[in-house]
Motif scaffolding. Structure first.
Motif, PDB file in Angstrom:
ATOM      1  N   PRO A  24      27.775   2.888  24.728  1.00 33.86           N
ATOM      2  CA  PRO A  24      28.214   2.487  26.106  1.00 33.86           C
ATOM      3  C   PRO A  24      28.428   3.180  27.298  1.00 33.86           C
ATOM      4  O   PRO A  24      28.610   2.626  28.231  1.00 33.86           O
ATOM      5  CB  PRO A  24      29.963   1.055  25.901  1.00 33.86           C
ATOM      6  N   ASP A  25      29.067   4.468  27.133  1.00 34.56           N
ATOM      7  CA  ASP A  25      29.085   5.191  27.913  1.00 34.56           C
ATOM      8  C   ASP A  25      28.246   6.494  28.411  1.00 34.56           C
ATOM      9  O   ASP A  25      28.016   7.291  28.426  1.00 34.56           O
ATOM     10  CB  ASP A  25      30.262   6.569  26.956  1.00 34.56           C
ATOM     11  N   GLY A  26      26.646   5.436  27.539  1.00 32.73           N
ATOM     12  CA  GLY A  26      26.136   6.924  27.909  1.00 32.73           C
ATOM     13  C   GLY A  26      25.584   8.173  27.103  1.00 32.73           C
ATOM     14  O   GLY A  26      24.216   8.546  26.762  1.00 32.73           O
ATOM     15  N   ARG A  27      26.335   7.975  26.024  1.00 35.86           N
ATOM     16  CA  ARG A  27      25.561   9.209  25.581  1.00 35.86           C
ATOM     17  C   ARG A  27      24.819   9.097  23.543  1.00 35.86           C
ATOM     18  O   ARG A  27      25.142   7.989  23.605  1.00 35.86           O
ATOM     19  CB  ARG A  27      27.245   9.988  24.379  1.00 35.86           C
ATOM     20  N   PRO A  28      24.207  10.153  23.429  1.00 36.37           N
ATOM     21  CA  PRO A  28      23.954   9.561  22.283  1.00 36.37           C
ATOM     22  C   PRO A  28      24.588   9.759  21.191  1.00 36.37           C
ATOM     23  O   PRO A  28      26.080  10.013  20.714  1.00 36.37           O
ATOM     24  CB  PRO A  28      22.333  10.300  21.587  1.00 36.37           C
ATOM     25  N   ASP A  48      15.361  14.518   4.586  1.00 38.27           N
ATOM     26  CA  ASP A  48      15.981  13.769   5.495  1.00 38.27           C
ATOM     27  C   ASP A  48      16.896  15.059   6.748  1.00 38.27           C
ATOM     28  O   ASP A  48      17.208  16.229   5.735  1.00 38.27           O
ATOM     29  CB  ASP A  48      16.637  13.043   5.611  1.00 38.27           C
ATOM     30  N   HIS A  49      16.787  14.977   7.291  1.00 37.35           N
ATOM     31  CA  HIS A  49      17.508  16.066   8.676  1.00 37.35           C
ATOM     32  C   HIS A  49      18.563  15.618   9.466  1.00 37.35           C
ATOM     33  O   HIS A  49      18.513  15.376  10.370  1.00 37.35           O
ATOM     34  CB  HIS A  49      16.248  17.108   9.459  1.00 37.35           C
ATOM     35  N   LEU A  50      19.895  16.116   8.998  1.00 34.44           N
ATOM     36  CA  LEU A  50      20.822  15.837  10.266  1.00 34.44           C
ATOM     37  C   LEU A  50      20.816  17.081  11.343  1.00 34.44           C
ATOM     38  O   LEU A  50      21.079  17.858  11.340  1.00 34.44           O
ATOM     39  CB  LEU A  50      22.206  15.995   9.396  1.00 34.44           C
ATOM     40  N   TYR A  51      21.415  15.650  12.399  1.00 38.16           N
ATOM     41  CA  TYR A  51      21.469  16.822  13.260  1.00 38.16           C
ATOM     42  C   TYR A  51      23.048  15.710  14.113  1.00 38.16           C
ATOM     43  O   TYR A  51      22.938  14.510  13.524  1.00 38.16           O
ATOM     44  CB  TYR A  51      20.132  16.461  14.827  1.00 38.16           C
ATOM     45  N   GLU A  52      23.609  16.782  14.413  1.00 35.50           N
ATOM     46  CA  GLU A  52      24.860  16.081  14.860  1.00 35.50           C
ATOM     47  C   GLU A  52      24.828  16.355  16.827  1.00 35.50           C
ATOM     48  O   GLU A  52      24.010  17.171  17.507  1.00 35.50           O
ATOM     49  CB  GLU A  52      26.049  16.757  15.088  1.00 35.50           C
ATOM     50  N   ARG A  53      25.075  15.533  17.768  1.00 34.35           N
ATOM     51  CA  ARG A  53      25.269  15.440  19.186  1.00 34.35           C
ATOM     52  C   ARG A  53      26.161  16.714  19.586  1.00 34.35           C
ATOM     53  O   ARG A  53      27.350  17.536  19.055  1.00 34.35           O
ATOM     54  CB  ARG A  53      25.670  14.413  20.204  1.00 34.35           C
ATOM     55  N   GLU A  54      25.690  17.661  20.522  1.00 30.49           N
ATOM     56  CA  GLU A  54      26.397  19.029  21.220  1.00 30.49           C
ATOM     57  C   GLU A  54      26.888  18.810  21.791  1.00 30.49           C
ATOM     58  O   GLU A  54      27.763  18.831  22.576  1.00 30.49           O
ATOM     59  CB  GLU A  54      25.599  20.520  20.733  1.00 30.49           C
ATOM     60  N   GLY A  55      25.644  18.813  23.060  1.00 34.13           N
ATOM     61  CA  GLY A  55      26.620  18.251  24.597  1.00 34.13           C
ATOM     62  C   GLY A  55      25.433  17.332  25.479  1.00 34.13           C
ATOM     63  O   GLY A  55      24.363  18.052  25.062  1.00 34.13           O
ATOM     64  N   SER A  56      25.920  17.325  26.839  1.00 33.37           N
ATOM     65  CA  SER A  56      25.163  18.038  27.848  1.00 33.37           C
ATOM     66  C   SER A  56      24.882  18.548  29.129  1.00 33.37           C
ATOM     67  O   SER A  56      26.018  18.783  28.642  1.00 33.37           O
ATOM     68  CB  SER A  56      25.861  15.779  28.532  1.00 33.37           C
ATOM     69  N   ASP A  57      24.123  18.627  29.353  1.00 29.55           N
ATOM     70  CA  ASP A  57      24.183  19.835  30.859  1.00 29.55           C
ATOM     71  C   ASP A  57      24.038  19.233  31.986  1.00 29.55           C
ATOM     72  O   ASP A  57      24.337  19.845  33.118  1.00 29.55           O
ATOM     73  CB  ASP A  57      22.290  20.129  30.936  1.00 29.55           C
ATOM     74  N   GLY A  58      25.055  17.631  31.740  1.00 32.24           N
ATOM     75  CA  GLY A  58      25.431  17.662  32.798  1.00 32.24           C
ATOM     76  C   GLY A  58      24.812  16.501  33.601  1.00 32.24           C
ATOM     77  O   GLY A  58      24.863  15.864  35.044  1.00 32.24           O
ATOM     78  N   GLY A  60      22.295  14.694  32.638  1.00 31.34           N
ATOM     79  CA  GLY A  60      21.371  13.443  31.666  1.00 31.34           C
ATOM     80  C   GLY A  60      20.726  13.515  30.678  1.00 31.34           C
ATOM     81  O   GLY A  60      20.487  12.712  29.700  1.00 31.34           O
ATOM     82  N   ALA A  61      20.737  15.068  30.295  1.00 29.47           N
ATOM     83  CA  ALA A  61      19.976  15.375  29.136  1.00 29.47           C
ATOM     84  C   ALA A  61      20.853  16.216  28.090  1.00 29.47           C
ATOM     85  O   ALA A  61      21.926  16.951  28.216  1.00 29.47           O
ATOM     86  CB  ALA A  61      19.433  16.770  29.375  1.00 29.47           C
ATOM     87  N   TRP A  62      20.573  15.221  27.026  1.00 28.78           N
ATOM     88  CA  TRP A  62      22.106  15.977  25.646  1.00 28.78           C
ATOM     89  C   TRP A  62      21.296  17.105  25.136  1.00 28.78           C
ATOM     90  O   TRP A  62      19.624  16.619  24.896  1.00 28.78           O
ATOM     91  CB  TRP A  62      22.066  14.475  25.058  1.00 28.78           C
ATOM     92  N   THR A  63      21.714  17.141  24.145  1.00 29.94           N
ATOM     93  CA  THR A  63      21.697  18.257  22.842  1.00 29.94           C
ATOM     94  C   THR A  63      21.984  18.087  21.706  1.00 29.94           C
ATOM     95  O   THR A  63      23.182  17.425  21.030  1.00 29.94           O
ATOM     96  CB  THR A  63      21.752  19.911  23.403  1.00 29.94           C
ATOM     97  N   MET A  64      21.123  17.617  20.285  1.00 36.84           N
ATOM     98  CA  MET A  64      21.201  17.752  19.023  1.00 36.84           C
ATOM     99  C   MET A  64      21.308  18.387  18.007  1.00 36.84           C
ATOM    100  O   MET A  64      19.910  19.421  18.304  1.00 36.84           O
ATOM    101  CB  MET A  64      20.422  16.294  18.826  1.00 36.84           C
ATOM    102  N   ARG A  65      21.806  19.183  17.709  1.00 38.12           N
ATOM    103  CA  ARG A  65      21.934  20.431  16.512  1.00 38.12           C
ATOM    104  C   ARG A  65      22.274  20.443  15.480  1.00 38.12           C
ATOM    105  O   ARG A  65      22.554  19.463  14.853  1.00 38.12           O
ATOM    106  CB  ARG A  65      23.142  21.412  16.842  1.00 38.12           C
ATOM    107  N   PHE A  66      21.023  20.769  14.440  1.00 38.24           N
ATOM    108  CA  PHE A  66      20.677  20.773  13.318  1.00 38.24           C
ATOM    109  C   PHE A  66      21.890  21.148  12.291  1.00 38.24           C
ATOM    110  O   PHE A  66      21.950  22.094  12.946  1.00 38.24           O
ATOM    111  CB  PHE A  66      19.258  21.570  12.888  1.00 38.24           C
ATOM    112  N   VAL A  67      21.587  20.934  11.543  1.00 37.89           N
ATOM    113  CA  VAL A  67      23.355  20.826  10.855  1.00 37.89           C
ATOM    114  C   VAL A  67      22.528  20.854   9.093  1.00 37.89           C
ATOM    115  O   VAL A  67      22.932  22.175   8.994  1.00 37.89           O
ATOM    116  CB  VAL A  67      24.315  19.558  10.771  1.00 37.89           C
TER     117      VAL A  67
END
Length: 76
Positions: A24-28, A48-58, A60-67
Motif C-alpha cells: 500500500p505504500d508503493g514499496r516492493p 531458487d534465488h533470494l533477493y531483499e529490498r534494498e532501497g529506492s533512488d527517490g 520510484g525505482a527500487w533495488t532488490m539485492r541478491f542474498v
C-alpha cells in the motif's frame, strides 16, 4: 493491485528490471524469491534465488539485492 519497477542487483538476475507487486505504500516486497520455471519431463527447473529490498533512488525505482541461492525445493 499496483506494481513497482525494481532492478535486481547481484546473483543470476543481475541487472534484470521487472515489475513486482507493490504494498500500500508503493514499496516492493521485502523479500522476493526468483524461481526458475518448472519444466516438463526430466527437467524440473533449477535453484531458487533470494533477493531483499534494498532501497529506492527517490524517483520510484527500487533495488532488490541478491542474498543467496537455495537448491531446488528448499525454499518451498
Amino acid at each position: 493491485m499496483s506494481e513497482v519497477t525494481v532492478r535486481f542487483v547481484g546473483g543470476p538476475a543481475h541487472d534484470l528490471v521487472r515489475d513486482l507487486p507493490a504494498d500500500p505504500d508503493g514499496r516492493p516486497p521485502a523479500r522476493w524469491v526468483m524461481r526458475h520455471p518448472r519444466g516438463e519431463g526430466p527437467v524440473q527447473g533449477g535453484p531458487d534465488h533470494l533477493y531483499e529490498r534494498e532501497g529506492s533512488d527517490g524517483g520510484g525505482a527500487w533495488t532488490m539485492r541478491f542474498v543467496r541461492t537455495d537448491p531446488l525445493g528448499v525454499s518451498e
